[in-house]
Design a protein around this motif. Structure first.
Motif, short mmCIF file in Angstrom:
data_model
loop_
_atom_site.label_atom_id
_atom_site.label_comp_id
_atom_site.label_asym_id
_atom_site.label_seq_id
_atom_site.Cartn_x
_atom_site.Cartn_y
_atom_site.Cartn_z
N GLN A 1 -7.56 53.85 101.94
CA GLN A 1 -8.50 54.71 102.65
C GLN A 1 -7.89 56.09 102.86
N TYR A 2 -6.63 56.13 103.25
CA TYR A 2 -5.95 57.41 103.45
C TYR A 2 -5.92 58.22 102.14
N LEU A 3 -5.54 57.56 101.05
CA LEU A 3 -5.44 58.27 99.77
C LEU A 3 -6.80 58.76 99.29
N VAL A 4 -7.82 57.92 99.41
CA VAL A 4 -9.16 58.32 98.96
C VAL A 4 -9.67 59.49 99.79
N THR A 5 -9.50 59.44 101.11
CA THR A 5 -9.98 60.54 101.93
C THR A 5 -9.15 61.81 101.73
N LYS A 6 -7.88 61.65 101.44
CA LYS A 6 -7.03 62.82 101.15
C LYS A 6 -7.50 63.50 99.87
N VAL A 7 -7.73 62.72 98.82
CA VAL A 7 -8.22 63.29 97.55
C VAL A 7 -9.61 63.89 97.75
N ALA A 8 -10.47 63.22 98.53
CA ALA A 8 -11.82 63.75 98.79
C ALA A 8 -11.78 65.08 99.53
N SER A 9 -10.78 65.26 100.40
CA SER A 9 -10.68 66.53 101.13
C SER A 9 -10.18 67.67 100.24
N ILE A 10 -9.56 67.33 99.12
CA ILE A 10 -9.04 68.33 98.20
C ILE A 10 -10.00 68.60 97.05
N SER A 11 -10.66 67.55 96.57
CA SER A 11 -11.51 67.66 95.38
C SER A 11 -12.99 67.53 95.74
N PRO A 12 -13.75 68.62 95.63
CA PRO A 12 -15.19 68.53 95.92
C PRO A 12 -15.92 67.55 94.99
N ASN A 13 -15.52 67.46 93.74
CA ASN A 13 -16.17 66.53 92.81
C ASN A 13 -15.94 65.09 93.24
N PHE A 14 -14.72 64.76 93.59
CA PHE A 14 -14.42 63.40 94.04
C PHE A 14 -15.12 63.12 95.36
N SER A 15 -15.14 64.10 96.24
CA SER A 15 -15.80 63.95 97.53
C SER A 15 -17.29 63.64 97.35
N SER A 16 -17.96 64.37 96.47
CA SER A 16 -19.39 64.12 96.28
C SER A 16 -19.63 62.78 95.57
N PHE A 17 -18.64 62.30 94.82
CA PHE A 17 -18.76 60.99 94.19
C PHE A 17 -18.63 59.87 95.22
N ILE A 18 -17.67 60.01 96.12
CA ILE A 18 -17.35 58.93 97.06
C ILE A 18 -18.22 58.98 98.32
N LEU A 19 -18.62 60.17 98.75
CA LEU A 19 -19.38 60.32 99.99
C LEU A 19 -20.82 60.73 99.67
N SER A 20 -21.74 60.30 100.50
CA SER A 20 -23.13 60.71 100.29
C SER A 20 -23.35 62.09 100.90
N GLU A 21 -24.27 62.82 100.32
CA GLU A 21 -24.60 64.16 100.79
C GLU A 21 -25.67 64.06 101.88
N PRO A 22 -25.66 65.00 102.82
CA PRO A 22 -26.76 65.03 103.78
C PRO A 22 -28.07 65.33 103.05
#
Length: 181
Positions: free
Chosen positions: A81-102
């Motif tokens: 969880q820490y690694l995924v959220t760390k990468v998501a905070s750095i990479s917008p592409n990964f973030s939009s893949f892993i997290l849903s958009e409002p």
């Protein structure tokens, strides 16, 4: 049916000790992993939380799962969880893949049926969110946003003499139009 109320003191002692150890482990690792572990949950965080709860319960109740194995599983999930959220905070592409958009589901007096259908929301849920904000009239609402953490945010219409920037210096209505694109 014979062990419905009580089995034996050895099993009871094992469960009590395992409960204390799992509790200390989860509290400790949650503290180390930071506020994110206990924040408003998005889909990804929710899945990890449920898995940790399940592993914790299994480690406490199942004799076949030693504490060290359960602890390794819990620590592995927190680390992932820490690694995924760390990468998501750095990479917008990964973030939009892993997290849903409002998603905006109501805008300027209009329900957005396609957006509501995609999010599986009904009109009553939007009205409930409005009431929770003390709003009883659609004319007072600029927009309702279904957030990444599955909460509904009600944005009231700004009063003409009190328009304040919301995002990137834009007024609320302009910020919402940006979200809709």
């Amino acid at each position: 049916m014979e062990h419905l109320i009580f089995d034996n003191f050895d099993k009871l002692g094992r469960i009590a000790v395992a409960s204390a150890l799992v509790y200390l482990l989860i509290v400790g690792v949650t503290k180390l992993s930071g506020k994110r572990s206990t924040s408003q949950l998005n889909n990804f965080d929710w899945v990890v939380t449920v898995m940790i709860g399940s592993i914790g319960a299994s480690t406490i109740l199942l004799k076949s799962i030693p504490f060290v194995e359960g602890a390794a599983s819990i620590i592995t999930l927190y680390t992932l969880q820490y690694l995924v959220t760390k990468v998501a905070s750095i990479s917008p592409n990964f973030s939009s893949f892993i997290l849903s958009e409002p998603r905006i589901v109501f805008y300027q007096g209009q329900f957005l049926p396609e957006a509501m259908r995609k999010e599986r929301l009904c009109r009553q849920e939007l009205e409930c969110a409005m009431r929770a904000e003390g709003i009883n009239d659609y004319s007072q609402v600029e927009a309702i946003v279904f957030e990444s953490d599955a909460k509904l945010t009600v944005i009231q219409k700004p009063e003409p003499d009190n328009i304040k920037p919301a995002v990137d210096g834009l007024p609320i209505s302009q910020s919402i139009k940006t979200l809709m694109q």
